[in-house]
Design a protein around this motif. Structure first.
Motif, PDB file in Angstrom:
ATOM      1  N   GLU A 202       0.918  -1.152   0.187  1.00  0.00           N
ATOM      2  CA  GLU A 202       0.044   0.000   0.003  1.00  0.00           C
ATOM      3  C   GLU A 202       0.810   1.179  -0.028  1.00  0.00           C
ATOM      4  O   GLU A 202       0.458   2.302  -0.524  1.00  0.00           O
ATOM      5  CB  GLU A 202      -1.012  -0.091   1.215  1.00  0.00           C
ATOM      6  N   PHE A 203       2.059   1.191   0.565  1.00  0.00           N
ATOM      7  CA  PHE A 203       3.005   2.447   0.534  1.00  0.00           C
ATOM      8  C   PHE A 203       3.201   2.748  -0.879  1.00  0.00           C
ATOM      9  O   PHE A 203       3.335   3.984  -1.201  1.00  0.00           O
ATOM     10  CB  PHE A 203       4.057   2.082   1.425  1.00  0.00           C
ATOM     11  N   GLY A 204       3.771   2.053  -1.703  1.00  0.00           N
ATOM     12  CA  GLY A 204       3.804   1.941  -3.193  1.00  0.00           C
ATOM     13  C   GLY A 204       2.577   2.538  -3.891  1.00  0.00           C
ATOM     14  O   GLY A 204       2.544   3.395  -4.655  1.00  0.00           O
ATOM     15  N   SER A 205       1.636   1.773  -3.698  1.00  0.00           N
ATOM     16  CA  SER A 205       0.239   1.902  -4.328  1.00  0.00           C
ATOM     17  C   SER A 205      -0.017   3.664  -4.028  1.00  0.00           C
ATOM     18  O   SER A 205      -0.815   4.093  -4.807  1.00  0.00           O
ATOM     19  CB  SER A 205      -0.765   0.937  -3.862  1.00  0.00           C
ATOM     20  N   ARG A 206      -0.038   4.133  -2.870  1.00  0.00           N
ATOM     21  CA  ARG A 206      -0.390   5.612  -2.700  1.00  0.00           C
ATOM     22  C   ARG A 206       0.533   6.544  -3.615  1.00  0.00           C
ATOM     23  O   ARG A 206      -0.075   7.215  -3.845  1.00  0.00           O
ATOM     24  CB  ARG A 206      -0.365   5.772  -1.159  1.00  0.00           C
ATOM     25  N   ILE A 207       1.690   6.148  -3.757  1.00  0.00           N
ATOM     26  CA  ILE A 207       2.616   6.897  -4.370  1.00  0.00           C
ATOM     27  C   ILE A 207       2.017   6.788  -5.755  1.00  0.00           C
ATOM     28  O   ILE A 207       1.943   7.806  -6.651  1.00  0.00           O
ATOM     29  CB  ILE A 207       4.190   6.432  -4.391  1.00  0.00           C
ATOM     30  N   LYS A 208       1.826   5.507  -6.343  1.00  0.00           N
ATOM     31  CA  LYS A 208       1.349   5.433  -7.723  1.00  0.00           C
ATOM     32  C   LYS A 208       0.004   6.441  -8.035  1.00  0.00           C
ATOM     33  O   LYS A 208      -0.240   6.831  -8.910  1.00  0.00           O
ATOM     34  CB  LYS A 208       0.984   4.072  -7.950  1.00  0.00           C
ATOM     35  N   ALA A 209      -0.883   6.323  -6.914  1.00  0.00           N
ATOM     36  CA  ALA A 209      -2.202   7.005  -6.859  1.00  0.00           C
ATOM     37  C   ALA A 209      -2.022   8.483  -7.222  1.00  0.00           C
ATOM     38  O   ALA A 209      -2.851   9.075  -7.823  1.00  0.00           O
ATOM     39  CB  ALA A 209      -3.024   6.522  -5.684  1.00  0.00           C
ATOM     40  N   ALA A 210      -1.121   8.831  -6.213  1.00  0.00           N
ATOM     41  CA  ALA A 210      -0.886  10.306  -6.405  1.00  0.00           C
ATOM     42  C   ALA A 210      -0.321  10.706  -7.921  1.00  0.00           C
ATOM     43  O   ALA A 210      -0.745  11.853  -8.348  1.00  0.00           O
ATOM     44  CB  ALA A 210       0.212  10.762  -5.406  1.00  0.00           C
TER      45      ALA A 210
END
Length: 221
Positions: A202-210
């Motif tokens: 989820e840490f990486g997925s939040r960056i991708k989302a932004a």
């Protein structure tokens, strides 16, 4: 002559050590800076989405037109994983409070069909077939949100997903101009290894989302 050679060899060795320390310091500084920036992005996405998460008490007082269950892993024998079962149970709870259509959104591949598995689970739980809508193009969170916006843009949405995933899902939906809230399923019954894996992912997925929201203008066409 040997003393001269030894002197220059020693000087070059000292210079090499200095250069090595310089590049190591530069690398560590860059790494720490990236971790700091990525952590700030995570905090931003989390805070932007978490404000729209409902508790069981606020859920009872909330108005929503559709429930959207975001997919997760299913097995080859058409049974949902524990994490997906948790999400579906949370959706059933929300439906009992307010019986509105439930959209089951997930991916479809040759070996699995997430919406089909989710639909069958809801049917077995007593949810009427007329109140279940399958979205077979929801390969990921942002696609599920885009599909919803395309079909029900003006309707209030209740996202149902896991606790760790809900802030990002709300962040994406809200940035895509969907009036969305979230009701979460617990992950307390998952193994510690699974919870750690989900947290790191989820840490990486939040960056991708932004990055998707702020750099991909196609999302707003």
């Amino acid at each position: 002559m040997q003393k001269v050679i030894a002197y220059f060899n020693g000087k070059q060795g000292r210079q090499g050590k200095k250069n090595g320390k310089f590049y190591l310091t530069l690398f560590l500084s860059a790494f720490i800076s990236l971790v700091f920036i990525f952590s700030l992005i995570n905090i931003y996405v989390y805070c932007a989405g978490a404000r729209y998460i409902l508790t069981r008490n606020t859920l009872q007082r909330s108005a929503y037109n559709y429930i959207l269950v975001l997919g997760a892993r299913v097995y080859a024998d058409d049974t949902p994983s524990l994490i997906l079962q948790n999400r579906l149970q949370a959706a059933i709870t929300a439906y009992r409070y307010k019986p509105v259509p439930i959209i089951v959104s997930g991916g479809v591949r040759s070996l699995y069909n997430e919406p089909r598995v989710m639909r069958n689970y809801l049917l077995q739980a007593g949810i009427p077939a007329k109140d279940i809508i399958a979205d077979e193009q929801g390969d990921n969170t942002i696609k599920s949100c885009l599909n919803y916006r395309h079909n029900y843009a003006e309707r209030t949405l209740l996202l149902v997903t896991s606790d760790y995933h809900a802030p990002r899902a709300c962040f994406l939906a809200r940035k895509l101009q969907i009036a969305a809230y979230a009701f979460t399923s617990s992950t307390a019954n998952l193994s510690p290894a699974t919870r750690i894996y989900n947290f790191v992912r989820e840490f990486g997925s939040r960056i991708k989302a932004a990055v998707n929201i702020y750099l991909d203008q196609r999302l707003f066409n």
